[in-house]
Write a protein that holds these residues in place. Structure first.
Motif, PDB file in Angstrom:
ATOM      1  N   GLN A   1       2.239 -10.801 -13.270  1.00 37.34           N
ATOM      2  CA  GLN A   1       0.823 -10.704 -11.648  1.00 37.34           C
ATOM      3  C   GLN A   1       1.559 -10.172 -10.500  1.00 37.34           C
ATOM      4  O   GLN A   1       1.103  -9.642  -9.927  1.00 37.34           O
ATOM      5  N   ARG A   2       3.120 -11.361 -10.687  1.00 34.38           N
ATOM      6  CA  ARG A   2       3.346 -11.214  -8.946  1.00 34.38           C
ATOM      7  C   ARG A   2       3.994  -9.568  -8.628  1.00 34.38           C
ATOM      8  O   ARG A   2       3.847  -8.713  -8.000  1.00 34.38           O
ATOM      9  N   ILE A   3       5.047  -9.162  -9.586  1.00 39.36           N
ATOM     10  CA  ILE A   3       5.825  -7.527 -10.045  1.00 39.36           C
ATOM     11  C   ILE A   3       4.482  -6.203  -9.472  1.00 39.36           C
ATOM     12  O   ILE A   3       4.229  -5.431  -8.979  1.00 39.36           O
ATOM     13  N   SER A   4       3.482  -6.865 -10.512  1.00 37.14           N
ATOM     14  CA  SER A   4       2.751  -5.344 -10.539  1.00 37.14           C
ATOM     15  C   SER A   4       1.987  -5.598  -8.874  1.00 37.14           C
ATOM     16  O   SER A   4       1.478  -4.692  -8.766  1.00 37.14           O
ATOM     17  N   ALA A   5       1.790  -6.739  -8.647  1.00 41.67           N
ATOM     18  CA  ALA A   5       0.548  -7.213  -7.248  1.00 41.67           C
ATOM     19  C   ALA A   5       2.160  -6.572  -6.367  1.00 41.67           C
ATOM     20  O   ALA A   5       1.150  -5.319  -5.009  1.00 41.67           O
ATOM     21  N   ILE A   6       3.375  -6.366  -6.410  1.00 35.63           N
ATOM     22  CA  ILE A   6       4.416  -5.705  -5.077  1.00 35.63           C
ATOM     23  C   ILE A   6       3.788  -4.162  -5.583  1.00 35.63           C
ATOM     24  O   ILE A   6       4.145  -2.974  -4.044  1.00 35.63           O
ATOM     25  N   ALA A   7       3.817  -4.225  -6.894  1.00 35.79           N
ATOM     26  CA  ALA A   7       3.972  -2.511  -6.948  1.00 35.79           C
ATOM     27  C   ALA A   7       3.091  -1.898  -6.153  1.00 35.79           C
ATOM     28  O   ALA A   7       2.850  -0.757  -5.999  1.00 35.79           O
ATOM     29  N   LEU A   8       1.531  -2.700  -6.619  1.00 33.67           N
ATOM     30  CA  LEU A   8       0.768  -2.265  -6.452  1.00 33.67           C
ATOM     31  C   LEU A   8      -0.039  -1.664  -4.672  1.00 33.67           C
ATOM     32  O   LEU A   8      -0.615  -1.015  -4.561  1.00 33.67           O
ATOM     33  N   ILE A   9       1.075  -2.320  -3.582  1.00 28.02           N
ATOM     34  CA  ILE A   9       1.046  -1.856  -2.249  1.00 28.02           C
ATOM     35  C   ILE A   9       1.331  -1.128  -1.909  1.00 28.02           C
ATOM     36  O   ILE A   9       0.167  -0.002  -1.680  1.00 28.02           O
ATOM     37  N   PRO A  10       2.246  -0.132  -2.206  1.00 24.88           N
ATOM     38  CA  PRO A  10       2.101   1.400  -2.044  1.00 24.88           C
ATOM     39  C   PRO A  10       1.667   1.939  -2.817  1.00 24.88           C
ATOM     40  O   PRO A  10       0.450   2.908  -2.077  1.00 24.88           O
ATOM     41  N   LEU A  11       1.201   2.033  -4.289  1.00 25.84           N
ATOM     42  CA  LEU A  11       0.322   2.677  -5.392  1.00 25.84           C
ATOM     43  C   LEU A  11      -0.767   3.096  -4.018  1.00 25.84           C
ATOM     44  O   LEU A  11      -1.612   4.012  -4.470  1.00 25.84           O
ATOM     45  N   VAL A  12      -1.700   1.644  -3.975  1.00 24.42           N
ATOM     46  CA  VAL A  12      -3.102   1.691  -3.951  1.00 24.42           C
ATOM     47  C   VAL A  12      -3.071   2.993  -2.442  1.00 24.42           C
ATOM     48  O   VAL A  12      -4.200   3.367  -2.753  1.00 24.42           O
ATOM     49  N   ILE A  13      -2.709   1.989  -1.726  1.00 22.84           N
ATOM     50  CA  ILE A  13      -2.598   2.865  -0.676  1.00 22.84           C
ATOM     51  C   ILE A  13      -2.216   5.072  -0.756  1.00 22.84           C
ATOM     52  O   ILE A  13      -2.982   5.425  -0.919  1.00 22.84           O
ATOM     53  N   LEU A  14      -1.711   5.400  -1.771  1.00 27.10           N
ATOM     54  CA  LEU A  14      -1.489   6.126  -2.527  1.00 27.10           C
ATOM     55  C   LEU A  14      -2.341   6.907  -2.554  1.00 27.10           C
ATOM     56  O   LEU A  14      -1.885   8.251  -2.951  1.00 27.10           O
ATOM     57  N   PHE A  15      -2.812   6.088  -3.609  1.00 25.74           N
ATOM     58  CA  PHE A  15      -3.778   6.131  -4.695  1.00 25.74           C
ATOM     59  C   PHE A  15      -5.368   6.366  -3.739  1.00 25.74           C
ATOM     60  O   PHE A  15      -6.007   8.072  -3.781  1.00 25.74           O
ATOM     61  N   VAL A  16      -5.767   5.544  -2.923  1.00 28.15           N
ATOM     62  CA  VAL A  16      -7.248   6.196  -2.446  1.00 28.15           C
ATOM     63  C   VAL A  16      -6.944   6.541  -1.046  1.00 28.15           C
ATOM     64  O   VAL A  16      -8.170   7.471  -1.106  1.00 28.15           O
ATOM     65  N   LEU A  17      -6.294   6.786  -0.422  1.00 26.57           N
ATOM     66  CA  LEU A  17      -6.364   7.542   0.546  1.00 26.57           C
ATOM     67  C   LEU A  17      -6.658   9.243   0.662  1.00 26.57           C
ATOM     68  O   LEU A  17      -7.822   9.651   0.638  1.00 26.57           O
TER      69      LEU A  17
END
Lengths: 131, 126
Positions: free
Chosen positions: B26-42
């Motif tokens: 859960q923590r590793i995926s959470a950290i990976a999602l910080i940049p991924l969410v930004i790069l995907f959503v914008l």
């Protein structure tokens, strides 16, 4: 033997005996936004699938996402995602052992609320400024 | 005094028996999602509402396609762990819980594979 012991065990105090604090609200909001984001992810995945299927079906899915209800769900999802992201970072700091004292937890919670609103506004501006 | 049963003290485990790897996942995926969410959503927000051809071209681009696939992999992994945490906390009946966990794994896997397939099809079609 073990059964008898089990009956004597004390219960941990129930949540409701504590005075409600806004940090408790943030805590449950993390779960609610996390579960709620399932809907947003479903919509986005469906939209991608529609784009992969063909132009006609994409037009239908795209119209749904760009409708008033679709738009409201997406804006709600943008806020839920912003909140979950910011509060998730707050949780990661706690996991690393930082920010546990009451004042810091209080302030970081306020920062999370403010940041989640700012991020939502940014996403909405990007969406409106786009196509 | 200790409230552990004799057996639990011997085994040295809590009621869940295991779960550390779930916590880490859960923590590793959470950290990976910080940049991924930004790069995907914008880009998604920017191009939402654009013509079909534009959307196809945007997600045929290697960068956007790779980001979108990484996003779908990581977010459905994170979603499975998150929903699992909620299920084990609130569903107390053992049978219901097992069923809910099974459905959760199926649902999040299908969702992830669907997203990856969709992006891959768009990307490979060019």
């Amino acid at each position: 033997m073990a059964d008898i012991k089990q009956r004597d065990r004390p219960l941990s105090p129930h949540l409701m005996i504590y005075r409600p604090l806004y940090t408790m609200l943030l805590s449950i909001m993390h779960r609610i936004t996390g579960v709620g984001l399932t809907l947003g992810l479903l919509m986005v995945t469906w939209w991608f699938l529609a784009a992969a299927i063909g132009e006609e079906y994409f037009a239908y899915a795209d119209a749904m996402l760009n409708s008033i209800i679709g738009g409201l769900i997406l804006i709600a999802s943008a806020w839920a995602l912003s909140f979950h992201l910011c509060n998730g970072i707050r949780h990661l700091f706690w996991d690393a052992g930082f920010g546990f004292d009451l004042q810091t937890a209080w302030r970081s919670g306020m920062a999370v609320i403010a940041a989640s609103i700012v991020l939502t506004v940014i996403v909405v501006i990007v969406a409106i400024g786009g196509h | 005094m200790s409230y552990q049963t004799d057996r639990q003290r011997v085994e040295g485990l809590g009621s869940a028996k295991d779960g550390t790897h779930e916590w880490w996942g859960q923590r590793i995926s959470a950290i990976a999602l910080i940049p991924l969410v930004i790069l995907f959503v914008l880009p998604f927000a920017h191009y939402l509402g654009a013509d079909y051809d534009v959307i196809r071209r945007v997600y045929a681009h290697p960068f956007n396609a790779i980001v979108a696939i990484l996003f779908f992999i990581t977010i459905t992994f994170h979603l499975r762990h998150g929903l699992q945490e909620v299920i084990v906390d609130y569903v107390h009946n053992k049978r219901t819980m097992t069923l809910a966990l099974l459905l959760n794994t199926m649902f999040t896997t299908v969702l992830g594979v669907t997203g990856i397939f969709a992006v891959a099809k768009i990307a490979f079609a060019g």
